[in-house]
Design a protein around this motif. Structure first.
Motif, mmCIF file in Angstrom:
data_model
loop_
_atom_site.group_PDB
_atom_site.id
_atom_site.type_symbol
_atom_site.label_atom_id
_atom_site.label_comp_id
_atom_site.label_asym_id
_atom_site.label_seq_id
_atom_site.Cartn_x
_atom_site.Cartn_y
_atom_site.Cartn_z
ATOM 1 N N GLU A 41 11.408 8.491 0.703
ATOM 2 C CA GLU A 41 11.974 7.707 -0.384
ATOM 3 C C GLU A 41 10.826 7.224 -1.259
ATOM 4 N N ALA A 42 10.864 7.611 -2.548
ATOM 5 C CA ALA A 42 9.795 7.238 -3.472
ATOM 6 C C ALA A 42 10.270 7.483 -4.897
ATOM 7 N N PRO A 43 9.793 6.635 -5.849
ATOM 8 C CA PRO A 43 10.154 6.868 -7.256
ATOM 9 C C PRO A 43 9.703 8.238 -7.745
ATOM 10 N N VAL A 44 8.565 8.700 -7.215
ATOM 11 C CA VAL A 44 8.054 10.025 -7.552
ATOM 12 C C VAL A 44 7.680 10.716 -6.244
ATOM 13 N N GLY A 45 8.165 11.933 -6.058
ATOM 14 C CA GLY A 45 7.824 12.687 -4.853
ATOM 15 C C GLY A 45 8.824 12.554 -3.726
ATOM 16 N N GLY A 46 9.950 11.883 -3.979
ATOM 17 C CA GLY A 46 10.994 11.798 -2.955
ATOM 18 C C GLY A 46 11.534 13.177 -2.615
ATOM 19 N N THR A 47 11.969 13.351 -1.352
ATOM 20 C CA THR A 47 12.340 14.693 -0.883
ATOM 21 C C THR A 47 13.826 14.871 -0.626
ATOM 22 N N GLY A 48 14.552 13.768 -0.466
ATOM 23 C CA GLY A 48 15.926 13.925 0.023
ATOM 24 C C GLY A 48 15.912 14.153 1.532
ATOM 25 N N PHE A 49 17.082 14.397 2.098
ATOM 26 C CA PHE A 49 17.245 14.523 3.558
ATOM 27 C C PHE A 49 16.863 15.933 3.996
ATOM 28 N N LYS A 50 15.828 16.047 4.851
ATOM 29 C CA LYS A 50 15.313 17.342 5.277
ATOM 30 C C LYS A 50 15.376 17.483 6.792
ATOM 31 N N SER A 51 15.224 18.709 7.227
ATOM 32 C CA SER A 51 15.204 18.969 8.662
ATOM 33 C C SER A 51 13.849 18.603 9.245
ATOM 34 N N PRO A 52 13.815 18.032 10.461
ATOM 35 C CA PRO A 52 12.542 17.735 11.121
ATOM 36 C C PRO A 52 11.855 19.038 11.537
ATOM 37 N N PRO A 53 10.564 19.028 11.937
ATOM 38 C CA PRO A 53 9.807 17.832 12.328
ATOM 39 C C PRO A 53 8.811 17.318 11.273
ATOM 40 N N VAL A 54 8.662 17.996 10.115
ATOM 41 C CA VAL A 54 7.644 17.581 9.139
ATOM 42 C C VAL A 54 8.250 17.575 7.739
ATOM 43 N N LYS A 63 1.062 7.714 -10.608
ATOM 44 C CA LYS A 63 0.929 6.608 -11.558
ATOM 45 C C LYS A 63 1.885 5.469 -11.244
ATOM 46 N N ASP A 64 2.670 5.625 -10.183
ATOM 47 C CA ASP A 64 3.611 4.585 -9.786
ATOM 48 C C ASP A 64 3.050 3.841 -8.579
ATOM 49 N N PHE A 65 3.061 2.499 -8.656
ATOM 50 C CA PHE A 65 2.428 1.687 -7.616
ATOM 51 C C PHE A 65 3.372 1.346 -6.468
ATOM 52 N N THR A 66 4.600 1.873 -6.493
ATOM 53 C CA THR A 66 5.535 1.653 -5.391
ATOM 54 C C THR A 66 5.099 2.484 -4.186
ATOM 55 N N VAL A 67 4.953 1.846 -3.031
ATOM 56 C CA VAL A 67 4.521 2.562 -1.827
ATOM 57 C C VAL A 67 5.699 3.371 -1.283
ATOM 58 N N PRO A 68 5.518 4.674 -1.052
ATOM 59 C CA PRO A 68 6.611 5.499 -0.541
ATOM 60 C C PRO A 68 6.880 5.193 0.938
ATOM 61 N N SER A 69 8.050 5.548 1.389
ATOM 62 C CA SER A 69 8.389 5.363 2.810
ATOM 63 C C SER A 69 9.052 6.621 3.340
ATOM 64 N N CYS A 70 8.703 6.946 4.580
ATOM 65 C CA CYS A 70 9.301 8.083 5.269
ATOM 66 C C CYS A 70 10.346 7.549 6.242
ATOM 67 N N TYR A 71 11.510 8.168 6.267
ATOM 68 C CA TYR A 71 12.601 7.687 7.131
ATOM 69 C C TYR A 71 13.058 8.826 8.038
ATOM 70 N N ILE A 72 13.684 8.443 9.135
ATOM 71 C CA ILE A 72 14.218 9.431 10.086
ATOM 72 C C ILE A 72 15.547 8.929 10.623
#
Length: 297
Positions: A41-54, A63-72
């Motif tokens: 989850e990120a304003p730029v570079g978000g991936t949507g729901f993907k299959s594990p493991p990577v 250029k966006d200062f919002t820290v991205p987060s990885c979810y599972i």
């Protein structure tokens, strides 16, 4: 949702330092066998729901200062009967060097010797300001280092002040400030920095006479008081008036033997005056005539 400490996610790398506008990339991986899916989850570079493991967060120009987060999402139900989810975030430091760095006087106008003054270093649009150290220089000498305190991660305008007790020796001195981002072991090898244009100090001070002998002997008709090797200094530049026997004289007038005696100079500018005296001995410009008489033998 679950706590990050219990979340079976690994960030590679776990910490990145990125210059504003540069690319950034972090892998998020899991070893959990009951993972249903994962993503960024990120304003730029978000991936949507993907299959594990990577799953990879990748940005070409960050250029966006919002820290991205990885979810599972795990194939496990929480206490509410919902699919268990958790997330983690990498430690991302997005840094930006200042747009401008400049030095100015807090109170405009010339400094006066012995008075306390402040110079101000204005730094515009820098991030993160909490990693910023402002170094002050007089000439090539570091005179002060100021660590900026801030918890704001986005670009902001900050300033630093240098306190000065002025001395006449500072007149004409060059002051500069350097804004230096100290970003730790994961940052660039050489700390990113921007330096201000030079600020030239103008210090006003009372006049004085530099080292002058108390007794001087000179030849008549070839010496006047303006040739005395005793320069007057002061800022603003002082006027010099010469007195002999309590009367003001022209400093360009050649002296005769009868003018020997004590001379006093008064040097003055807008900050005050000082005086000094010198004993002048005016010697004869004598020519020896040698007359030879020839007596015939």
């Amino acid at each position: 949702s679950g706590l990050a400490d219990d979340c079976p996610l690994t960030m590679t790398p776990s910490e990145i330092v990125v210059r504003f506008g540069d690319p950034a990339s972090v892998n998020c991986s899991t070893s959990a066998t009951d993972a249903v899916g994962m993503g960024w989850e990120a304003p730029v570079g978000g991936t949507g729901f993907k299959s594990p493991p990577v799953v990879t967060w990748n940005v070409e120009q960050l250029k966006d200062f919002t820290v991205p987060s990885c979810y599972i999402s795990l194939n496990v139900l929480d206490e509410h009967g919902n699919t268990k989810q958790c997330q983690k975030s990498p430690n991302v430091t997005l840094y930006k060097t200042p747009d401008t760095v400049s030095v100015s006087a807090v109170h405009p106008g010339p400094m006066v010797e012995g008075t306390d003054y402040q110079l101000k270093c204005d730094i515009s649009s820098v991030a993160p300001a909490g990693s910023l150290t402002v170094k002050w220089y007089r000439g090539n000498e570091t005179v002060f280092a100021d660590r900026i305190v801030s918890s704001i991660k986005t670009p902001q305008d900050v300033s630093s002040k240098l306190n000065i007790t002025t001395k006449r020796e500072y007149n004409g001195s060059i002051f500069r400030c350097k804004a230096e981002l100290q970003l730790g072991p994961n940052g660039p090898e050489f700390p990113p920095s921007e330096t201000s244009a030079p600020y030239t100090a103008v210090v006003h001070y009372k006049p004085f006479i530099k080292a002058c002998p108390s007794n001087i002997a000179r030849v008549e008709h070839k010496f006047s008081m303006d040739k005395l090797p005793c320069p007057a200094e002061g800022n603003p530049p002082p006027t010099v008036q010469w007195f002999y026997e309590d009367k003001q004289i022209s400093s360009s007038k050649p002296l005769r033997r009868s003018d020997s005696g004590k001379y006093t100079a008064v040097v003055q500018n807008s900050l005050g005056s000082s005086n000094f005296s010198v004993q002048i001995t005016v010697e004869c410009e004598c020519i020896l005539w040698l007359i030879v008489y020839f007596i015939p033998i």
